[in-house]
Design a protein around this motif. Structure first.
Motif, PDB file in Angstrom:
ATOM      1  N   ALA A   1       0.824  -1.207   0.000  1.00 54.92           N
ATOM      2  CA  ALA A   1       0.000   0.000   0.000  1.00 54.92           C
ATOM      3  C   ALA A   1       0.861   1.260   0.000  1.00 54.92           C
ATOM      4  O   ALA A   1       0.606   2.205  -0.750  1.00 54.92           O
ATOM      5  N   ALA A   2       1.892   1.281   0.846  1.00 53.74           N
ATOM      6  CA  ALA A   2       2.755   2.463   0.937  1.00 53.74           C
ATOM      7  C   ALA A   2       3.512   2.715  -0.361  1.00 53.74           C
ATOM      8  O   ALA A   2       3.694   3.856  -0.783  1.00 53.74           O
ATOM      9  N   LYS A   3       3.958   1.640  -1.001  1.00 52.38           N
ATOM     10  CA  LYS A   3       4.726   1.759  -2.225  1.00 52.38           C
ATOM     11  C   LYS A   3       3.849   1.863  -3.481  1.00 52.38           C
ATOM     12  O   LYS A   3       4.364   2.173  -4.557  1.00 52.38           O
ATOM     13  N   GLN A   4       2.546   1.583  -3.331  1.00 58.26           N
ATOM     14  CA  GLN A   4       1.653   1.500  -4.497  1.00 58.26           C
ATOM     15  C   GLN A   4       2.220   0.482  -5.496  1.00 58.26           C
ATOM     16  O   GLN A   4       2.268   0.709  -6.697  1.00 58.26           O
ATOM     17  N   ARG A   5       2.615  -0.642  -4.950  1.00 56.72           N
ATOM     18  CA  ARG A   5       3.326  -1.678  -5.700  1.00 56.72           C
ATOM     19  C   ARG A   5       2.354  -2.759  -6.177  1.00 56.72           C
ATOM     20  O   ARG A   5       1.495  -3.195  -5.394  1.00 56.72           O
ATOM     21  N   PRO A   6       2.456  -3.218  -7.423  1.00 58.21           N
ATOM     22  CA  PRO A   6       1.605  -4.319  -7.887  1.00 58.21           C
ATOM     23  C   PRO A   6       1.795  -5.556  -7.007  1.00 58.21           C
ATOM     24  O   PRO A   6       2.924  -5.889  -6.626  1.00 58.21           O
ATOM     25  N   THR A   7       0.692  -6.242  -6.699  1.00 59.12           N
ATOM     26  CA  THR A   7       0.757  -7.353  -5.754  1.00 59.12           C
ATOM     27  C   THR A   7       1.423  -8.597  -6.315  1.00 59.12           C
ATOM     28  O   THR A   7       1.724  -9.524  -5.548  1.00 59.12           O
TER      29      THR A   7
ATOM     30  N   ALA B   1       2.044 -13.473  -0.828  1.00 61.65           N
ATOM     31  CA  ALA B   1       2.305 -12.050  -1.043  1.00 61.65           C
ATOM     32  C   ALA B   1       3.797 -11.759  -1.133  1.00 61.65           C
ATOM     33  O   ALA B   1       4.212 -10.844  -1.841  1.00 61.65           O
ATOM     34  N   ILE B   2       4.606 -12.550  -0.422  1.00 63.53           N
ATOM     35  CA  ILE B   2       6.052 -12.364  -0.448  1.00 63.53           C
ATOM     36  C   ILE B   2       6.631 -12.797  -1.792  1.00 63.53           C
ATOM     37  O   ILE B   2       7.550 -12.170  -2.333  1.00 63.53           O
ATOM     38  N   THR B   3       6.112 -13.857  -2.354  1.00 66.59           N
ATOM     39  CA  THR B   3       6.689 -14.450  -3.563  1.00 66.59           C
ATOM     40  C   THR B   3       6.003 -13.988  -4.845  1.00 66.59           C
ATOM     41  O   THR B   3       6.401 -14.406  -5.935  1.00 66.59           O
TER      42      THR B   3
ATOM     43  N   PHE C   1      15.047  -8.731  16.030  1.00 63.75           N
ATOM     44  CA  PHE C   1      13.729  -9.189  15.605  1.00 63.75           C
ATOM     45  C   PHE C   1      13.686 -10.710  15.535  1.00 63.75           C
ATOM     46  O   PHE C   1      12.708 -11.337  15.937  1.00 63.75           O
ATOM     47  N   GLY C   2      14.749 -11.293  15.000  1.00 65.93           N
ATOM     48  CA  GLY C   2      14.896 -12.752  15.047  1.00 65.93           C
ATOM     49  C   GLY C   2      14.277 -13.520  13.900  1.00 65.93           C
ATOM     50  O   GLY C   2      14.512 -14.726  13.764  1.00 65.93           O
ATOM     51  N   ARG C   3      13.468 -12.860  13.074  1.00 65.84           N
ATOM     52  CA  ARG C   3      12.812 -13.548  11.964  1.00 65.84           C
ATOM     53  C   ARG C   3      13.116 -12.819  10.656  1.00 65.84           C
ATOM     54  O   ARG C   3      13.779 -11.787  10.650  1.00 65.84           O
ATOM     55  N   GLY C   4      12.594 -13.357   9.570  1.00 62.49           N
ATOM     56  CA  GLY C   4      12.813 -12.727   8.279  1.00 62.49           C
ATOM     57  C   GLY C   4      12.048 -11.417   8.135  1.00 62.49           C
ATOM     58  O   GLY C   4      10.922 -11.278   8.627  1.00 62.49           O
ATOM     59  N   ILE C   5      12.675 -10.456   7.453  1.00 63.18           N
ATOM     60  CA  ILE C   5      12.071  -9.148   7.227  1.00 63.18           C
ATOM     61  C   ILE C   5      11.977  -8.902   5.720  1.00 63.18           C
ATOM     62  O   ILE C   5      12.986  -8.954   5.010  1.00 63.18           O
ATOM     63  N   ALA C   6      10.765  -8.651   5.241  1.00 63.21           N
ATOM     64  CA  ALA C   6      10.591  -8.248   3.845  1.00 63.21           C
ATOM     65  C   ALA C   6      10.967  -6.780   3.730  1.00 63.21           C
ATOM     66  O   ALA C   6      10.516  -5.957   4.533  1.00 63.21           O
ATOM     67  N   ALA C   7      11.788  -6.432   2.742  1.00 64.69           N
ATOM     68  CA  ALA C   7      12.247  -5.038   2.661  1.00 64.69           C
ATOM     69  C   ALA C   7      12.599  -4.640   1.230  1.00 64.69           C
ATOM     70  O   ALA C   7      13.768  -4.588   0.858  1.00 64.69           O
ATOM     71  N   PRO C   8      11.579  -4.353   0.396  1.00 68.84           N
ATOM     72  CA  PRO C   8      11.868  -3.764  -0.906  1.00 68.84           C
ATOM     73  C   PRO C   8      12.342  -2.332  -0.720  1.00 68.84           C
ATOM     74  O   PRO C   8      12.275  -1.792   0.393  1.00 68.84           O
ATOM     75  N   SER C   9      12.816  -1.699  -1.770  1.00 60.92           N
ATOM     76  CA  SER C   9      13.295  -0.327  -1.650  1.00 60.92           C
ATOM     77  C   SER C   9      12.174   0.586  -1.158  1.00 60.92           C
ATOM     78  O   SER C   9      11.001   0.426  -1.517  1.00 60.92           O
ATOM     79  N   ALA C  10      12.536   1.559  -0.323  1.00 58.73           N
ATOM     80  CA  ALA C  10      11.552   2.403   0.371  1.00 58.73           C
ATOM     81  C   ALA C  10      11.180   3.612  -0.479  1.00 58.73           C
ATOM     82  O   ALA C  10      11.429   4.770  -0.118  1.00 58.73           O
ATOM     83  N   ASN C  11      10.557   3.336  -1.625  1.00 59.34           N
ATOM     84  CA  ASN C  11      10.097   4.381  -2.531  1.00 59.34           C
ATOM     85  C   ASN C  11       8.795   3.922  -3.182  1.00 59.34           C
ATOM     86  O   ASN C  11       8.455   2.742  -3.149  1.00 59.34           O
ATOM     87  N   ARG C  12       8.091   4.855  -3.791  1.00 54.25           N
ATOM     88  CA  ARG C  12       6.904   4.478  -4.548  1.00 54.25           C
ATOM     89  C   ARG C  12       7.306   3.648  -5.759  1.00 54.25           C
ATOM     90  O   ARG C  12       8.392   3.829  -6.311  1.00 54.25           O
TER      91      ARG C  12
ATOM     92  N   GLY D   1       8.360   2.015  -9.044  1.00 48.16           N
ATOM     93  CA  GLY D   1       8.884   2.540 -10.289  1.00 48.16           C
ATOM     94  C   GLY D   1       9.742   3.774 -10.149  1.00 48.16           C
ATOM     95  O   GLY D   1      10.392   4.204 -11.102  1.00 48.16           O
ATOM     96  N   ARG D   2       9.758   4.368  -8.954  1.00 52.87           N
ATOM     97  CA  ARG D   2      10.495   5.611  -8.736  1.00 52.87           C
ATOM     98  C   ARG D   2      11.941   5.346  -8.311  1.00 52.87           C
ATOM     99  O   ARG D   2      12.369   4.210  -8.182  1.00 52.87           O
ATOM    100  N   ILE D   3      12.655   6.421  -8.051  1.00 43.64           N
ATOM    101  CA  ILE D   3      14.075   6.349  -7.701  1.00 43.64           C
ATOM    102  C   ILE D   3      14.240   5.733  -6.314  1.00 43.64           C
ATOM    103  O   ILE D   3      13.587   6.145  -5.353  1.00 43.64           O
ATOM    104  N   SER D   4      15.143   4.771  -6.199  1.00 47.08           N
ATOM    105  CA  SER D   4      15.406   4.143  -4.900  1.00 47.08           C
ATOM    106  C   SER D   4      16.083   5.143  -3.965  1.00 47.08           C
ATOM    107  O   SER D   4      16.901   5.952  -4.392  1.00 47.08           O
ATOM    108  N   PRO D   5      15.763   5.083  -2.664  1.00 43.73           N
ATOM    109  CA  PRO D   5      16.349   6.027  -1.704  1.00 43.73           C
ATOM    110  C   PRO D   5      17.713   5.554  -1.204  1.00 43.73           C
ATOM    111  O   PRO D   5      17.905   4.376  -0.915  1.00 43.73           O
TER     112      PRO D   5
END
Length: 352
Positions: A61-67, A117-119, A142-153, A155-159
């Motif tokens: 939702a935050a990234k407006q990323r295709p599911t 959703a992860i895959t 945290f101890g577990r796996g963390i999903a972490a795509p680039s923190a941008n909308r 298609g936009r420029i990666s931060p």
């Protein structure tokens, strides 16, 4: 060619008291289903608990990323691979030993129980251990796996800084950790190991030569029918300005074309173009291919802040990380992968 140095992921990261407290806060937010701007050596990620469907949905939702676009799961220990992958070939362990923590993502057969959703609904999972002390501390606490795509909308420029994350996503993120500027500056190399061969789906700081040196295995050509991978759409990593990629000899001609259209234009290159009009800003990539990788996304953002309508970009040399940098600039221009010819360049091994 020397690969980016790896260190062992099981040692405790060296942090100040303040940084450790911030990492503890981030881990608590992740455990409660929140999302966090997380620094890594490549780019900043938008992190969430990879086992929590509601938290993962907040990323999209935050990234407006295709599911249907898969996410990379970040780990803190090599032994966690077996929690996420069902088939782990010997070459995967070789690559993990050689390059983790570091800018390498491995695509393997997913384990049962991994969220669709992860895959992106695929039978594969993307995994890596980042090489950043603050990120590793969050992961360990945290101890577990963390999903972490680039923190941008999408298609936009990666931060590549905490400021970029706040600028892109604002209040959609519960916490942004400031780990300084990213030391590499472009996304990780993605390697597919699902087909029985070793294939690069997205180039990065770890090159085909690095992979072959570590494993003795030659890199096979990518297959169109292979797993979907982050950052491989034809248009990606793009500023608001239109990007036009040309050879050094075509810079002035392309600038003049945009001037004729009434567009404001800047030039992105490592060397100042001779006879460039004083009214045209030069967005310097800097000297040395590693410095250019660290600068490229920052310069593209600067172009947007300047209100430029167009950017004329000159590709860097096709050496080391330069191969990945060429890929990012081509996608910023909407040209897709390295198979498409561009203005002023003759087709060659550098663009195939």
């Amino acid at each position: 060619m020397t690969a980016p140095a790896a260190s062992r992921p099981d040692k405790r990261p060296v942090l100040s008291t303040r940084q450790f407290a911030e990492a503890t806060q981030a881990a608590a937010i992740l455990a409660s289903g929140g999302i966090v701007g997380l620094p890594t050596e490549t780019v900043y990620g938008l992190a969430a608990d990879a086992s929590n469907p509601q938290a993962v949905a907040r990323i999209f939702a935050a990234k407006q990323r295709p599911t249907d676009h898969p996410l990379i799961v970040h780990l803190h220990n090599v032994n966690q691979i077996s929690d996420w992958a069902s088939e782990i070939p010997r070459v995967a362990w070789q690559l993990a030993e050689a390059f983790w923590p570091g800018p390498l993502t491995l695509i393997l057969r997913r384990a049962s129980g991994v969220l669709d959703a992860i895959t992106g609904g695929q039978e594969s999972i993307a995994l890596r251990i980042p090489r950043h002390e603050l990120a590793l501390s969050v992961l360990q606490q945290f101890g577990r796996g963390i999903a972490a795509p680039s923190a941008n909308r999408y298609g936009r420029i990666s931060p590549t800084s905490a400021e970029h994350v706040r600028e892109e996503l604002g209040d959609a993120v519960d916490l942004v950790l400031d780990g300084g500027a990213c030391s590499i500056g472009i996304e990780s190399t993605i390697v597919d190991l699902c087909s029985g061969a070793l294939r690069i789906l997205r180039p990065g700081a770890i090159t085909a030569e690095h992979l072959r040196a570590a494993t003795g295995v030659a890199v096979a050509p990518a297959m169109p029918a292979g797993p979907r991978s982050p950052g491989t759409s034809n248009s990606h990593y793009a500023p608001s300005a239109r990007v036009s990629v040309v050879s050094p000899t075509h810079v002035l001609k392309e600038v003049e074309k945009f001037h004729t259209m009434g567009w404001s234009v800047g030039v992105l290159s490592s060397i100042y173009p001779s006879d460039l009009p004083t009214s045209v800003p030069w967005l310097s990539l800097g000297f040395g291919i590693n410095e250019q990788a660290r600068q490229v996304y920052r310069r593209l953002r600067e172009a947007d802040h300047m209100g430029l309508a167009a950017i004329v970009a000159v590709l860097p040399e096709d050496i080391g990380i330069g191969h990945a940098l060429r890929d990012r600039l081509r996608r910023a221009a909407g040209l897709g992968d390295l198979s498409t010819t561009i203005v002023g360049y003759r087709p060659s091994a550098a663009d195939s």
